[in-house]
Scaffold this active site. Structure first.
Site, PDB file in Angstrom:
ATOM      1  N   ASP A  33      18.381  98.110  92.709  1.00 28.81           N
ATOM      2  CA  ASP A  33      19.551  98.024  93.577  1.00 28.81           C
ATOM      3  C   ASP A  33      19.689  99.281  94.440  1.00 28.81           C
ATOM      4  O   ASP A  33      19.323 100.377  94.011  1.00 28.81           O
ATOM      5  CB  ASP A  33      20.809  97.855  92.704  1.00 28.81           C
ATOM      6  CG  ASP A  33      21.996  97.346  93.492  1.00 28.81           C
ATOM      7  OD1 ASP A  33      21.818  96.882  94.637  1.00 28.81           O
ATOM      8  OD2 ASP A  33      23.117  97.431  92.958  1.00 28.81           O
ATOM      9  N   ASN A  81      20.818  85.878  97.070  1.00 33.17           N
ATOM     10  CA  ASN A  81      20.320  86.611  98.244  1.00 33.17           C
ATOM     11  C   ASN A  81      19.987  85.691  99.410  1.00 33.17           C
ATOM     12  O   ASN A  81      19.876  86.152 100.559  1.00 33.17           O
ATOM     13  CB  ASN A  81      19.083  87.434  97.890  1.00 33.17           C
ATOM     14  CG  ASN A  81      19.383  88.616  96.994  1.00 33.17           C
ATOM     15  OD1 ASN A  81      18.520  89.082  96.253  1.00 33.17           O
ATOM     16  ND2 ASN A  81      20.615  89.124  97.042  1.00 33.17           N
TER      17      ASN A  81
END
Length: 253
Positions: A33, A81
């Site tokens: 991340d 996503n």
């Protein structure tokens, strides 16, 4: 080499020298991340942030190969996503395809896909299949590429696979209900023939799983690191291993 690099190198060697190598995790999951925030802080573009994150992967796997780690799961793209803007998602899919091809050509890793292939673009799906086939013989670290992956979706897929399997055998729903258990469902997960993650590392300071391997991480240890993924260093990796080795795993007891 400047003074800062020298001090960093000395500290990294000191941490490594004090590691308990008998307590190294066999399976590490990584929630990579912070690519976009790293890019913003660097005054760069989102695409450059994703590219920098991709380039960190080979370095990370090299560190793992210096230990007794056997399996690494890299969360490259979640099902959520796909909701990102097209001008970000398109380049990101291309970067992920390049990552998969690079992993396969390296020769040290056995590539395995975890995720739902049907939602992936044809070209990416083909690259993943080729990588799995060309590295099936490799006797090295298994690298799970989590692409189009969601933890809830994996469980749903596992239950669906189990139901279809027993339907083909002619098992009635009543008979299946009598025998179904966690082990039976577990045999239909994307990682059915692998050990569950011992350690999950998440970078960027976020302290949540976001649906990462919900079934398999029931007894995993977590290590949350403040640094953004593209800036993740070997010393950060060693600290995660040191922290893991210092814990006493109870498995619910």
């Amino acid at each position: 080499m400047n003074l800062r690099d020298l001090v960093y190198g000395l500290y990294a060697r000191r941490v490594e020298g004090r590691l308990d190598h008998s307590a190294v995790p066999k399976h590490i999951g990584v929630i990579m991340d912070g690519n976009r925030r790293w890019a913003k802080a660097s005054g760069s573009t989102t695409v450059h942030g994703h590219q920098a994150g991709a380039e960190k992967i080979s370095e990370f796997l090299g560190w793992c190969s210096e230990t007794d780690v056997e399996v690494v799961t890299l969360w490259l793209l979640s099902t959520d996503n796909f909701d990102r803007p097209a001008d970000e998602l398109g380049p990101l899919l291309g970067i992920i395809e390049s990552v998969v091809r690079t992993l396969a050509s390296d020769g040290r890793w056995r590539v395995h896909h975890v995720g739902t292939p049907d939602i992936l673009p044809t070209q990416l799906r083909g690259a993943i299949k080729e990588a799995e086939e060309s590295t099936a013989h490799v006797d090295g670290i298994t690298v799970n590429v989590a692409v189009g992956y969601g933890g809830r979706q994996e469980i749903a897929d596992a239950v669906r696979s189990m139901l279809l399997d027993h339907a083909e055998r002619g098992t009635s729903m009543e008979a299946l209900a009598e025998v179904v258990d966690t082990d039976m469902i577990g045999r239909h997960l994307y990682t059915s023939d692998q050990p569950d993650p011992d350690l999950v590392i998440r970078t960027s300071g976020e302290q949540r799983l976001s649906g990462f391997m919900l079934w398999q991480t029931a007894h995993s240890e977590y290590y949350f690191c403040e640094v953004f993924w593209p800036a993740f260093r070997k010393v950060d990796f060693l600290r995660a291993l040191r922290d893991y080795a210092a814990r006493h795993r109870r498995y619910g007891s």
